[in-house]
Design an enzyme around this catalytic site. Structure first.
Site, PDB file in Angstrom:
ATOM      1  N   CYS A  74     -52.099 -32.914  34.731  1.00 23.09           N
ATOM      2  CA  CYS A  74     -51.402 -31.921  35.547  1.00 23.09           C
ATOM      3  C   CYS A  74     -52.136 -31.843  36.879  1.00 23.09           C
ATOM      4  O   CYS A  74     -53.325 -31.473  36.920  1.00 23.09           O
ATOM      5  CB  CYS A  74     -51.453 -30.578  34.824  1.00 23.09           C
ATOM      6  SG  CYS A  74     -50.765 -29.204  35.749  1.00 23.09           S
ATOM      7  N   CYS A 177     -47.032 -34.481  41.179  1.00 20.04           N
ATOM      8  CA  CYS A 177     -46.806 -33.622  40.005  1.00 20.04           C
ATOM      9  C   CYS A 177     -46.305 -34.541  38.902  1.00 20.04           C
ATOM     10  O   CYS A 177     -45.385 -35.349  39.127  1.00 20.04           O
ATOM     11  CB  CYS A 177     -45.767 -32.547  40.322  1.00 20.04           C
ATOM     12  SG  CYS A 177     -45.183 -31.645  38.859  1.00 20.04           S
TER      13      CYS A 177
HETATM   14  N1  DGL Z   1     -46.942 -31.282  35.797  1.00 21.90           N
HETATM   15  C1  DGL Z   1     -47.740 -30.430  36.563  1.00 21.90           C
HETATM   16  C2  DGL Z   1     -48.383 -31.079  37.755  1.00 21.90           C
HETATM   17  O1  DGL Z   1     -48.662 -32.261  37.699  1.00 21.90           O
HETATM   18  C3  DGL Z   1     -47.414 -28.983  36.678  1.00 21.90           C
HETATM   19  C4  DGL Z   1     -46.083 -28.569  37.127  1.00 21.90           C
HETATM   20  C5  DGL Z   1     -45.976 -27.073  36.986  1.00 21.90           C
HETATM   21  O2  DGL Z   1     -46.208 -26.596  35.884  1.00 21.90           O
HETATM   22  O3  DGL Z   1     -45.693 -26.402  37.982  1.00 21.90           O
HETATM   23  O4  DGL Z   1     -48.651 -30.440  38.742  1.00 21.90           O
END
Ligand code: DGL
Length: 264
Positions: A74, A177
């Site tokens: 993440c 993301c």
């Molecule tokens: N998948 C996540 C990232 O890479 C988080 C997205 C989220 O929960 O806002 O930032």
């Protein structure tokens, strides 16, 4: 020396499955746990302290499971708290960052798509500053991760025109993301640009960490199954951090083969 490395992969929701895929392909001998905090996704509009608390909860689950390493799949959580997590937990923690280096190798202009938290983070600013030859346009997308989450989990319609600006002066886009990876082809088509993602880079880093701690990575595949957990589960379950055994589990194969990787 243990022969089967055990790794926990964490994301706010389904986005980290993209990283899980690269990791399982790169380390087929390892056993993976995937933890998606779907109940509290998205993280991208939350304050730093909250993101750090949720991340610590996930890594505590991995600690209880006795993992050899963890991946924060993440970008938002990595930007918010990876150093804190490294100091706090006794296993290597690999993070994910927008792979701006890949774009900078080939382009003098690039868009970086990220959650609001990642977009304004000092970590991203410092990363971009290392490549002055490329002009990066950072685009914060407040609702796209949530829309991807809904589309993949519940089949909700997703219109990119509602989330992306109409294109700009950039020939490529860096995915900042992990949720965006799941719709990377749609993003590429929408703008007619090349997209870069960091999943394989994370898998390579993980492999280095596993090799460093001396666990064999060339043994035959483990006989156990990879397990995926979600915090979005039985409404009666009060403890949303530790839900092993009494909550619905995301079936990794279902997600990987049928939902995330083919639909978009
Ligand atoms: N998948 C996540 C990232 O890479 C988080 C997205 C989220 O929960 O806002 O930032």
């Amino acid at each position: 020396m243990r022969s089967v490395p055990t790794v926990g992969v964490f994301d706010s929701g389904v986005g980290g499955l993209s990283v899980l895929k690269a990791c399982t392909e790169t380390l087929p001998a390892a056993k993976f746990y995937y933890y998606g905090d779907n109940e509290r996704a998205p993280y991208g509009g939350r304050p730093k302290e909250e993101i750090a608390q949720f991340t610590a909860e996930a890594l505590s689950v991995f600690a209880a499971l006795g993992v050899d390493a963890a991946v924060i799949a993440c970008n938002t959580a990595t930007a918010a708290c990876i150093e804190e997590m490294r100091a706090r937990f006794g296993f290597p923690v690999v993070g994910v960052e927008p792979p701006v280096a890949l774009a900078a190798k080939r382009f003098d202009r690039a868009a970086v798509l990220a959650t609001p938290f990642t977009a304004q983070s000092d970590r991203l600013k410092a990363l971009i500053a290392r490549f002055p030859q490329t002009r990066f346009e950072v685009i914060a997308l407040p609702h796209l991760a949530e829309a991807v989450e809904r589309a993949l989990r519940w089949g909700a319609p997703l219109s990119l025109a509602e989330h992306l600006p109409p294109g700009g002066d950039f020939p490529c886009a860096v995915l900042g993301c992990t949720h965006y990876w799941l719709i990377r082809r749609a993003i590429a088509r929408f703008w007619g640009v090349e997209v870069f993602d960091g999943a394989q880079g994370v898998a390579n880093r993980l492999r280095e960490e596993i090799e460093k701690i001396g666990i064999g990575v060339h043994v035959w595949p483990h006989l156990g199954v990879n397990e995926c957990f979600t915090t979005k589960c039985n409404k009666n379950t009060k403890n949303r951090a530790i839900f092993l055994g009494n909550c619905s589990r995301i079936n990794k194969n279902l997600f990987i083969s049928n939902v995330c990787f083919n639909n978009f």
